[in-house]
Design an enzyme around this catalytic site. Structure first.
Site, PDB file in Angstrom:
ATOM      1  N   PRO A  70      56.587  -2.520 -16.639  1.00  0.00           N
ATOM      2  CA  PRO A  70      57.598  -1.586 -16.126  1.00  0.00           C
ATOM      3  C   PRO A  70      57.198  -1.022 -14.774  1.00  0.00           C
ATOM      4  CG  PRO A  70      57.228  -1.195 -18.450  1.00  0.00           C
ATOM      5  CD  PRO A  70      56.203  -2.214 -18.028  1.00  0.00           C
ATOM      6  N   CYS A  71      58.183  -0.953 -13.866  1.00  0.00           N
ATOM      7  CA  CYS A  71      57.884  -0.580 -12.482  1.00  0.00           C
ATOM      8  C   CYS A  71      58.191   0.876 -12.179  1.00  0.00           C
ATOM      9  CB  CYS A  71      58.679  -1.470 -11.528  1.00  0.00           C
ATOM     10  SG  CYS A  71      60.476  -1.222 -11.635  1.00  0.00           S
ATOM     11  N   GLN A  72      58.738   1.625 -13.141  1.00  0.00           N
ATOM     12  CA  GLN A  72      59.225   2.961 -12.800  1.00  0.00           C
ATOM     13  C   GLN A  72      58.124   3.880 -12.284  1.00  0.00           C
ATOM     14  OE1 GLN A  72      60.018   1.215 -15.454  1.00  0.00           O
ATOM     15  NE2 GLN A  72      62.241   1.201 -15.674  1.00  0.00           N
TER      16      GLN A  72
END
Length: 364
Positions: A70-72
């Site tokens: 996940p890149c958040q």
């Protein structure tokens, strides 16, 4: 190959399409996304691990591990909180690479990841004295539009190898045609010559009422691409706003009386908000809320130009096509869950381009 943080399977789709790889399974926390992955690549669901990757301990032996955590925690659109637990998921990625006896890995993330401390720590892990001491890494900054996706989406890709370096994935497209490279695929190209899209009616209604059994529970789906050509019911004020915005314009084109009150004091920044796409260019980066024009440049490109004005955001089907998925791919989940899968996916054309030099190095 083994796909970690697999989502709906964009990396797996591209690597399998390249022709040299067999997927042996995927790991995904989100249940709906895991169901989509299984529906496309693992019909029995026996090789799709649904849950926290920390609990994934029955690791198979593979040649290659791929994944995009996940890149958040890194994205410019997020809080960029250095303590975000998602920033540490690369450590689980490293663990699985080690336990799988893989000879290579491919790690994909947002462009900004290359500027973080975690990026350097990942590279240190794959080097002398690290957990993957036999590996060396290469870093590529790749734009999906350069590989045939109708979308300008820039990503950091780290390739780790214990058997030697790869050649940089060879671009097939360019902003302007060049020797050996075609022009970027525009939205006009993608929609007119793609797997559906414009000839189908858009329905402002729910997805079909059906579900699949996935690992002991029901998940909505599986839905074909054409069934995702659905939109929302917009109120009249929103439709009036959208009608004022020409291709390439955004909220700044609205007269004062149509501005949201919160925008009137914000005359700078957020230039893509309520933006309309252009027919003869690739789309901007598709995100998880592409179906909300207030979230970015997601208004359909048709404004005039001899055709009926289309005042809505992209449909789920159109967004999937922009990501590079075709009619083979089926989808599971609610409309919101599927939108999240589409926005988080690795474009299959980009994945396919990465797969080619990786396969050559592995001797496939």
């Amino acid at each position: 190959m083994l796909d970690l943080f697999a989502g709906c399977g964009g990396l797996t789709r591209g690597f399998i399409d390249q022709g040299s790889f067999d997927g042996v399974g995927g790991v995904e926390l989100d249940r709906a996304a895991a169901a989509t992955y299984a529906a496309n690549f693992d019909p029995t669901g026996l090789h799709t691990y649904t849950g926290d990757i920390a609990g994934f301990t029955n690791v198979p032996s593979v040649d290659l591990v791929v994944g995009g955590p996940p890149c958040q925690g890194f994205s410019a659109l997020g809080k960029r909180d250095p303590t975000d637990v998602r920033n540490q998921l690369w450590r689980q990625f490293v663990r699985v690479v080690r336990d799988s006896d893989a000879r290579m890995f491919v790690f994909e993330n947002v462009d900004r990841f290359a500027k973080t401390l975690e990026f350097q720590r990942l590279r240190d892990a794959a080097g002398e004295g690290g957990e993957l001491a036999d590996f060396r890494t290469q870093v590529f900054r790749l734009n999906a539009a350069d590989y045939g996706a109708p979308q300008k989406r820039v990503r950091t890709v780290i390739v780790g190898s214990s058997i030697g370096p790869i050649a940089e994935p060879a671009p097939t497209h360019a902003r302007r045609p060049a020797e050996g490279r075609d022009r970027w695929v525009s939205l006009r190209d993608a929609f007119a010559g793609g797997p559906l899209v414009l000839e189908l009616p858009v329905r402002a209604e729910r997805l079909p009422d059906r579900s699949v059994d996935f690992q002991g529970g029901e998940v909505p789906g599986a839905f074909e691409l054409r069934e995702l050509h659905v939109t929302r019911n917009y109120d009249l004020k929103s439709l009036i706003r959208y009608a004022h915005i020409q291709p390439g314009q955004s909220r700044f084109a609205l007269p004062d009386e149509l501005q949201y009150p919160c925008w009137r004091k914000h005359t700078k920044g957020a230039g893509d908000v309520l933006g309309r796409l252009r027919w003869d260019e690739p789309a901007v980066t598709i995100r998880t809320e592409f179906f909300k024009p207030e979230k970015g440049r997601f208004l359909h490109p048709q404004w005039e130009n001899g055709g009926e004005q289309i005042n809505r955001a992209l449909t789920h089907a159109e967004a999937a096509v922009v990501q590079g998925f075709d009619a083979r791919h089926v989808w599971c989940g609610t409309k919101t869950e599927i939108a999240r899968q589409i926005g988080n996916a690795v474009p299959p054309p980009l994945a396919r381009a990465i797969a080619q030099p990786v396969a050559e190095r592995l001797g496939a």
